[in-house]
Design a protein around this motif. Structure first.
Motif, PDB file in Angstrom:
ATOM      1  N   ALA A 195     -42.368   3.192 -19.116  1.00 49.97           N
ATOM      2  CA  ALA A 195     -41.534   2.212 -18.414  1.00 49.97           C
ATOM      3  C   ALA A 195     -41.260   1.001 -19.292  1.00 49.97           C
TER       4      ALA A 195
ATOM      5  N   MET B  70     -35.551   9.553 -17.937  1.00 50.78           N
ATOM      6  CA  MET B  70     -34.669   8.387 -17.889  1.00 50.78           C
ATOM      7  C   MET B  70     -34.558   7.737 -19.266  1.00 50.78           C
TER       8      MET B  70
ATOM      9  N   ALA C  51     -47.376   6.478 -17.626  1.00 51.69           N
ATOM     10  CA  ALA C  51     -46.108   6.018 -17.074  1.00 51.69           C
ATOM     11  C   ALA C  51     -45.800   4.555 -17.390  1.00 51.69           C
TER      12      ALA C  51
ATOM     13  N   MET D 137     -43.589   5.017 -10.714  1.00 57.19           N
ATOM     14  CA  MET D 137     -42.700   6.169 -10.849  1.00 57.19           C
ATOM     15  C   MET D 137     -43.369   7.221 -11.745  1.00 57.19           C
ATOM     16  N   ASP D 138     -43.076   8.470 -11.480  1.00 60.25           N
ATOM     17  CA  ASP D 138     -43.673   9.572 -12.223  1.00 60.25           C
ATOM     18  C   ASP D 138     -43.325   9.499 -13.706  1.00 60.25           C
TER      19      ASP D 138
ATOM     20  N   VAL E  98     -40.309  11.645 -14.815  1.00 62.91           N
ATOM     21  CA  VAL E  98     -39.012  11.058 -14.465  1.00 62.91           C
ATOM     22  C   VAL E  98     -38.676   9.910 -15.408  1.00 62.91           C
ATOM     23  N   LEU E  99     -39.667   9.083 -15.729  1.00 66.60           N
ATOM     24  CA  LEU E  99     -39.434   7.976 -16.649  1.00 66.60           C
ATOM     25  C   LEU E  99     -39.068   8.475 -18.044  1.00 66.60           C
TER      26      LEU E  99
END
Length: 466
Positions: free
Chosen positions: A409, A9, A405, A1-2, A5-6
């Motif tokens: 994460a 989130m 990333a 995932m980019d 975006v992470l």
């Protein structure tokens, strides 16, 4: 995932967890002050003891919520440096002082008097203890003032100038009192009051259901239901004003909330739809003709700009669309519950044994309904600001860090795991406290009995516990 975006989130996980606890403490501080005042003013011994018990019990809830709010707030502030270093580099001249004001004024005020409020009863005079309770309540509200000033500036920036890509303050009055600030502040304060009202009513109802109610439970149930019944209509009115303000300054957010793709007059109010960002259409629409235009512009033929006018500069539609409906739907459910509950409880003359069991179960089930509405509202606000960090001026992607990333994460997974554990523990502690209030109050009695001779300075307190 980019990685972007992470990072978003991760910040969303932090803000979701953090906002739960200030939402309780902002209003609870003032309710504790009310309990203290009722205790001092009451002439009936049983009534005085009931209000004192309410104060002692809910002080414990305040302390627990305050502690979790502080810890999660510190964690969240670190992310400005780890995940969003460009934000402070570009907008630090605005954000830094506002965050500093919150710490130097509000947080220090809360922390300075919290110890007196928690442990000073019986060791300082009633007047000093009441004053300490006031300053703690005032501090929580002042904290909300500064944080919402910054958040509102991110939504509707004003009072600044941009020099070499950096924001510089031209007028602090315009920065703080930016166009959306009054509406956001009022909306959040009312949300806090409603969250606290349902928490109080729900825990009190649970105590009665479990046969663990003390003298305080019927009174706190009445306070919670009355507060909720009075404030929900006011929140709806403020929400309408906030919507008009958002339509003026952030029309793409409104378009996402309503799922409007093409600019149109007489836009329908969609009760159900599945927005499709790729095809730029809604699937399975169920709506009320002209309803959105009527609500948002107060004119059934009013114009609402569509998302297609803001391609590349509007938020993701699906989460904003549904978060708004969760917030409104929960608000309407809270309205129905508060009004029906107040009427039924009044018919029962607020006597615990006469209250309908179904009502008590409903109130217990709605204990954390304010959390649901508040979190959904924050998602509308924050996701609706995307793709900008400072609306219209600074994009989120331009201020993100270069952290890989996988690292984001990993920390995201750790954050979520810890936060879920803390939420379960928090709710478990509240349940335990509600079911065993006598043990919670016994701690205060034992601590008071151990107070050294001469530490009690108020004759009122001396007479109360002699």
């Amino acid at each position: 995932m980019d990685a972007l975006v992470l990072a978003r989130m991760q910040f969303a996980a932090n803000i979701t967890f953090h906002i739960l606890f200030p939402t309780i403490t902002i209003a609870l501080g003032w309710l504790l002050l009310f309990f203290r005042w009722r205790y001092l003013k009451s002439q009936d011994p049983q009534d005085r003891q009931a209000w004192l018990n309410a104060y002692r019990f809910w002080t414990k809830v305040f302390a627990l919520s305050f502690a979790l709010g502080v810890v999660s707030g510190v964690t969240m502030s670190f992310q400005f440096g780890t995940n969003w270093p460009g934000f402070m580099e570009r907008a630090g001249n605005v954000a830094g002082p506002l965050l500093g004001y919150e710490v130097l004024t509000a947080f220090f005020l809360e922390a300075g008097f919290l110890g007196i409020m928690l442990f000073g009863h019986g060791k300082v005079s009633e007047r000093v203890h009441l004053l300490a309770s006031f300053f703690v309540a005032f501090g929580t509200t002042l904290s909300a003032f500064w944080i919402l000033a910054l958040n509102s500036w991110l939504q509707t920036p004003a009072g600044h100038e941009i020099i070499d890509g950096e924001f510089h303050v031209r007028s602090w009055v315009e920065v703080v009192f930016n166009p959306s600030f009054p509406y956001r502040l009022a909306h959040m304060l009312l949300a806090s009051a409603l969250t606290c009202a349902f928490l109080m009513a729900g825990l009190s109802a649970w105590q009665i259901l479990r046969g663990a109610s003390s003298l305080a439970a019927p009174r706190t149930l009445r306070v919670g239901l009355t507060l909720a019944a009075l404030l929900i209509p006011l929140q709806i009115f403020v929400g309408d004003l906030h919507g008009l303000n958002t339509l003026k300054h952030q029309p793409q957010k409104i378009a996402a909330m309503e799922g409007v793709w093409e600019t149109e007059r007489g836009a329908p109010l969609l009760l159900f739809a599945i927005p499709d960002d790729e095809k730029r259409v809604n699937h399975f629409e169920i709506g009320i003709p002209r309803g959105a235009s009527l609500i948002l512009t107060h004119d059934p033929d009013g114009e609402i700009k569509g998302l297609n006018e803001f391609q590349g500069a509007h938020p993701p539609v699906l989460p904003v669309f549904w978060a708004f409906r969760v917030m409104v739907g929960m608000g309407l459910l809270m309205l129905a519950t508060a009004w029906a509950g107040w009427w039924l409880a009044r018919r029962a003359r607020w006597q615990p044994e006469a209250l309908p069991r179904r009502l008590l179960w409903v109130l217990a089930g709605m204990t954390f309904s304010g959390w649901v509405a508040t979190v959904a509202g924050w998602y509308v606000t924050e996701i609706g600001r995307q793709p900008f960090m400072v609306f219209g001026l600074l994009r989120t992607a331009d201020v993100a860090s270069s952290v890989p990333a996988p690292m984001i994460a990993l920390t995201l997974a750790l954050y979520v795991t810890v936060y879920l554990a803390l939420i379960v523990a928090y709710v478990g502690v509240l349940k335990y406290m509600a079911e065993k209030p006598e043990q919670v109050l016994r701690v205060d009695e034992e601590e008071l009995a151990a107070t050294p001779v001469g530490a009690i300075t108020s004759p009122v307190v001396s007479r109360s516990f002699r």
